[in-house]
Design a protein around this motif. Structure first.
Motif, PDB file in Angstrom:
ATOM      1  N   HIS A  34      16.083 -13.965  -1.501  1.00 39.91           N
ATOM      2  CA  HIS A  34      17.353 -14.467  -2.015  1.00 39.91           C
ATOM      3  C   HIS A  34      17.149 -15.347  -3.241  1.00 39.91           C
ATOM      4  CE1 HIS A  34      19.394 -13.789   2.178  1.00 39.91           C
ATOM      5  NE2 HIS A  34      18.969 -12.682   1.603  1.00 39.91           N
ATOM      6  N   LEU A  35      16.054 -16.089  -3.281  1.00 44.81           N
ATOM      7  CA  LEU A  35      15.754 -16.871  -4.494  1.00 44.81           C
ATOM      8  C   LEU A  35      15.573 -15.949  -5.694  1.00 44.81           C
ATOM      9  CD1 LEU A  35      13.259 -19.666  -3.316  1.00 44.81           C
ATOM     10  CD2 LEU A  35      15.528 -19.997  -4.299  1.00 44.81           C
ATOM     11  N   LEU A  36      14.788 -14.890  -5.517  1.00 35.47           N
ATOM     12  CA  LEU A  36      14.544 -13.955  -6.613  1.00 35.47           C
ATOM     13  C   LEU A  36      15.810 -13.200  -6.990  1.00 35.47           C
ATOM     14  CD1 LEU A  36      11.060 -12.635  -5.487  1.00 35.47           C
ATOM     15  CD2 LEU A  36      11.516 -13.946  -7.567  1.00 35.47           C
ATOM     16  N   ASP A  37      16.621 -12.866  -5.992  1.00 33.64           N
ATOM     17  CA  ASP A  37      17.888 -12.177  -6.265  1.00 33.64           C
ATOM     18  C   ASP A  37      18.791 -13.018  -7.164  1.00 33.64           C
ATOM     19  OD1 ASP A  37      17.240  -9.948  -4.820  1.00 33.64           O
ATOM     20  OD2 ASP A  37      18.352 -10.517  -3.022  1.00 33.64           O
ATOM     21  N   HIS A  38      18.667 -14.333  -7.056  1.00 34.28           N
ATOM     22  CA  HIS A  38      19.523 -15.224  -7.834  1.00 34.28           C
ATOM     23  C   HIS A  38      18.806 -15.800  -9.055  1.00 34.28           C
ATOM     24  CE1 HIS A  38      21.798 -15.002  -4.036  1.00 34.28           C
ATOM     25  NE2 HIS A  38      22.851 -15.227  -4.793  1.00 34.28           N
ATOM     26  N   GLY A  39      17.716 -15.145  -9.455  1.00 31.85           N
ATOM     27  CA  GLY A  39      17.106 -15.465 -10.745  1.00 31.85           C
ATOM     28  C   GLY A  39      15.967 -16.460 -10.737  1.00 31.85           C
ATOM     29  N   ALA A  40      15.424 -16.814  -9.575  1.00 27.71           N
ATOM     30  CA  ALA A  40      14.317 -17.772  -9.536  1.00 27.71           C
ATOM     31  C   ALA A  40      13.061 -17.167 -10.166  1.00 27.71           C
ATOM     32  CB  ALA A  40      14.028 -18.182  -8.092  1.00 27.71           C
ATOM     33  N   ASP A  41      12.258 -18.024 -10.781  1.00 28.35           N
ATOM     34  CA  ASP A  41      10.995 -17.597 -11.377  1.00 28.35           C
ATOM     35  C   ASP A  41       9.971 -17.321 -10.275  1.00 28.35           C
ATOM     36  OD1 ASP A  41       8.114 -18.693 -12.489  1.00 28.35           O
ATOM     37  OD2 ASP A  41       9.236 -17.576 -14.010  1.00 28.35           O
ATOM     38  N   LEU A  42       9.171 -16.259 -10.468  1.00 28.15           N
ATOM     39  CA  LEU A  42       8.202 -15.864  -9.447  1.00 28.15           C
ATOM     40  C   LEU A  42       7.187 -16.974  -9.170  1.00 28.15           C
ATOM     41  CD1 LEU A  42       7.451 -13.423  -7.645  1.00 28.15           C
ATOM     42  CD2 LEU A  42       5.859 -12.712  -9.426  1.00 28.15           C
ATOM     43  N   ARG A  43       6.785 -17.690 -10.205  1.00 29.17           N
ATOM     44  CA  ARG A  43       5.807 -18.782 -10.030  1.00 29.17           C
ATOM     45  C   ARG A  43       6.387 -19.896  -9.165  1.00 29.17           C
ATOM     46  NH1 ARG A  43       0.403 -17.914 -11.331  1.00 29.17           N
ATOM     47  NH2 ARG A  43       0.283 -16.599 -13.173  1.00 29.17           N
TER      48      ARG A  43
ATOM     49  N   ALA B 156      -1.523 -18.972  -2.290  1.00 28.93           N
ATOM     50  CA  ALA B 156      -2.626 -19.298  -3.190  1.00 28.93           C
ATOM     51  C   ALA B 156      -2.706 -18.306  -4.346  1.00 28.93           C
ATOM     52  CB  ALA B 156      -3.951 -19.315  -2.419  1.00 28.93           C
ATOM     53  N   ASP B 157      -2.284 -17.065  -4.105  1.00 30.62           N
ATOM     54  CA  ASP B 157      -2.405 -15.998  -5.095  1.00 30.62           C
ATOM     55  C   ASP B 157      -1.019 -15.446  -5.414  1.00 30.62           C
ATOM     56  OD1 ASP B 157      -2.988 -13.714  -6.586  1.00 30.62           O
ATOM     57  OD2 ASP B 157      -4.808 -13.285  -5.452  1.00 30.62           O
ATOM     58  N   LEU B 158      -0.722 -15.304  -6.707  1.00 24.88           N
ATOM     59  CA  LEU B 158       0.587 -14.801  -7.120  1.00 24.88           C
ATOM     60  C   LEU B 158       0.824 -13.376  -6.634  1.00 24.88           C
ATOM     61  CD1 LEU B 158       3.145 -15.446  -8.803  1.00 24.88           C
ATOM     62  CD2 LEU B 158       2.011 -14.389 -10.760  1.00 24.88           C
ATOM     63  N   SER B 159      -0.242 -12.593  -6.482  1.00 25.24           N
ATOM     64  CA  SER B 159      -0.089 -11.199  -6.052  1.00 25.24           C
ATOM     65  C   SER B 159       0.550 -11.120  -4.665  1.00 25.24           C
ATOM     66  CB  SER B 159      -1.439 -10.481  -6.059  1.00 25.24           C
ATOM     67  OG  SER B 159      -2.323 -11.080  -5.125  1.00 25.24           O
ATOM     68  N   THR B 160       0.325 -12.135  -3.824  1.00 17.48           N
ATOM     69  CA  THR B 160       0.944 -12.166  -2.498  1.00 17.48           C
ATOM     70  C   THR B 160       2.453 -12.312  -2.616  1.00 17.48           C
ATOM     71  OG1 THR B 160      -1.048 -13.279  -1.698  1.00 17.48           O
ATOM     72  CG2 THR B 160       0.848 -13.246  -0.223  1.00 17.48           C
ATOM     73  N   THR B 161       2.889 -13.108  -3.592  1.00 22.00           N
ATOM     74  CA  THR B 161       4.320 -13.348  -3.791  1.00 22.00           C
ATOM     75  C   THR B 161       5.006 -12.150  -4.421  1.00 22.00           C
ATOM     76  OG1 THR B 161       3.614 -15.615  -4.310  1.00 22.00           O
ATOM     77  CG2 THR B 161       5.938 -15.126  -4.593  1.00 22.00           C
ATOM     78  N   GLN B 162       4.253 -11.358  -5.179  1.00 27.18           N
ATOM     79  CA  GLN B 162       4.866 -10.274  -5.944  1.00 27.18           C
ATOM     80  C   GLN B 162       5.518  -9.207  -5.082  1.00 27.18           C
ATOM     81  OE1 GLN B 162       1.500  -9.276  -8.438  1.00 27.18           O
ATOM     82  NE2 GLN B 162       2.512 -10.125 -10.257  1.00 27.18           N
ATOM     83  N   ILE B 163       5.133  -9.118  -3.817  1.00 31.04           N
ATOM     84  CA  ILE B 163       5.763  -8.121  -2.950  1.00 31.04           C
ATOM     85  C   ILE B 163       7.259  -8.355  -2.858  1.00 31.04           C
ATOM     86  CG2 ILE B 163       5.388  -9.426  -0.806  1.00 31.04           C
ATOM     87  CD1 ILE B 163       4.922  -6.722   0.581  1.00 31.04           C
ATOM     88  N   TYR B 164       7.702  -9.612  -2.998  1.00 33.38           N
ATOM     89  CA  TYR B 164       9.122  -9.905  -2.897  1.00 33.38           C
ATOM     90  C   TYR B 164       9.904  -9.373  -4.086  1.00 33.38           C
ATOM     91  CZ  TYR B 164       7.750 -12.789   0.995  1.00 33.38           C
ATOM     92  OH  TYR B 164       7.231 -13.204   2.190  1.00 33.38           O
ATOM     93  N   THR B 165       9.239  -9.169  -5.221  1.00 31.43           N
ATOM     94  CA  THR B 165       9.929  -8.562  -6.357  1.00 31.43           C
ATOM     95  C   THR B 165      10.275  -7.119  -6.022  1.00 31.43           C
ATOM     96  OG1 THR B 165       7.889  -7.827  -7.443  1.00 31.43           O
ATOM     97  CG2 THR B 165       8.676 -10.035  -7.973  1.00 31.43           C
ATOM     98  N   HIS B 166       9.404  -6.447  -5.254  1.00 27.65           N
ATOM     99  CA  HIS B 166       9.686  -5.076  -4.834  1.00 27.65           C
ATOM    100  C   HIS B 166      10.852  -5.052  -3.855  1.00 27.65           C
ATOM    101  CE1 HIS B 166       6.094  -4.098  -6.902  1.00 27.65           C
ATOM    102  NE2 HIS B 166       5.284  -4.618  -6.012  1.00 27.65           N
ATOM    103  N   VAL B 167      10.923  -6.051  -2.985  1.00 29.14           N
ATOM    104  CA  VAL B 167      12.033  -6.133  -2.044  1.00 29.14           C
ATOM    105  C   VAL B 167      13.340  -6.276  -2.801  1.00 29.14           C
ATOM    106  CG1 VAL B 167      13.058  -7.459  -0.168  1.00 29.14           C
ATOM    107  CG2 VAL B 167      10.594  -7.145  -0.247  1.00 29.14           C
TER     108      VAL B 167
END
Length: 296
Positions: A251-260, A269-280
């Protein structure tokens, strides 16, 4: 070095006998190994000693084209690695064709999330007029406001909470700490719980969330209460603490939050772990487009 020439079936039997004698493998495991090896040798048309990396790769590619699951292909590759290592040791072949060979990568399933309307229904499920309901509302609001892991929330102490500033200091994996904003809804729910009902339970620990006996609320109890309120809210999908964490990030990403920023809030610890949410988020956008666009 003299190579021992034998038929594939004879060699498979010898390998399975050795695997049973050396490692005591169960009958079901040996049967699975036999099926995988017979399947492999049925796909290639070269003698054992002439098998190269190319034959193994072509076998995997053929199975992928046929639609076999990645898990079953990786299982067969694991069996082949063991078989060819044994075959080198027993002088059936000179070189292992599976050495340093990577199989297809298993697709990581996208984490399940919840819609905004499901979140609203879930938050409204507990009654704030009695102690445990008030506590559970505070639990749900805190989960959704912070994206905390269940172990992190279960361990939160009063000293980690600053309701005046509206932040919580979270102790995550590896002892790493992060400051996460609470938001008004979570602040209000926590204030009501801490000032009105928590003292009534006569806590014997300094954890924010305690049981009816005043002890620290366990992770299992958190799971159980969330499932109970999800059923009460009429949510058919499985709801569990980590799903609220997924909803928080999505929901944060849906509303424009920065991935970092999302990475920092989740404590990855790793941004690659968070990136899965961009796919969602992208998959949800595609679904909405298909549902509502005239040419979707």
């Amino acid at each position: 070095m003299l190579l021992m020439v034998a038929s594939p079936l004879t060699t498979i039997d010898a390998f399975l006998d050795a695997a049973w004698a050396e490692r005591g493998l169960a009958a079901n495991t040996l049967s699975a190994y036999r099926r995988d090896l017979i399947d492999f040798f049925g796909r290639i048309d070269v003698p054992l000693a002439a098998i190269t990396r190319a034959e193994v790769l072509e076998c995997m590619a053929e199975r992928l084209r046929r639609g076999d699951t990645v898990a079953s292909i990786l299982r067969q590759l694991s069996c082949l690695r063991q078989f060819f290592a044994w075959a080198v040791r027993e002088h059936h072949i000179r070189a292992d064709p599976t050495l340093d060979l990577e199989g297809p990568r298993a697709a990581h399933p996208l984490p399940g999330s919840l819609t905004s309307s499901q979140i609203e229904a879930l938050m409204a499920a507990p009654s704030v007029d009695e102690p445990l309901g008030c506590r559970d509302r505070a639990v749900l609001e805190t989960f959704y406001a912070t994206g905390m892991r269940v172990s992190e929330l279960a361990g939160v102490t009063l000293s980690q909470l600053n309701l005046v500033r509206g932040v919580i200091r979270v102790r995550g994996k590896g002892g790493r700490e992060r400051l996460v904003p609470l938001g008004e809804a979570a602040q209000d729910a926590l204030t009501l719980w801490l000032h009105r009902f928590r003292p009534e339970l006569k806590p014997v620990c300094d954890q924010v969330f305690v049981s009816r006996t005043g002890r620290r609320l366990s992770r299992q109890a958190l799971w159980s209460r969330i499932r109970q309120h999800a059923r009460q809210a009429g949510i058919d999908d499985a709801v569990y603490p980590h799903r609220l964490r997924h909803a928080f990030a999505t929901h944060l990403l849906d509303h424009g939050a920065d991935l970092r920023v999302v990475q920092m809030l989740l404590g990855h610890a790793d941004l690659s772990t968070t990136q899965i949410y961009t796919h969602v988020s992208r998959s949800r956008l595609k679904k909405l487009h298909r549902q509502h666009h005239p040419r979707g």
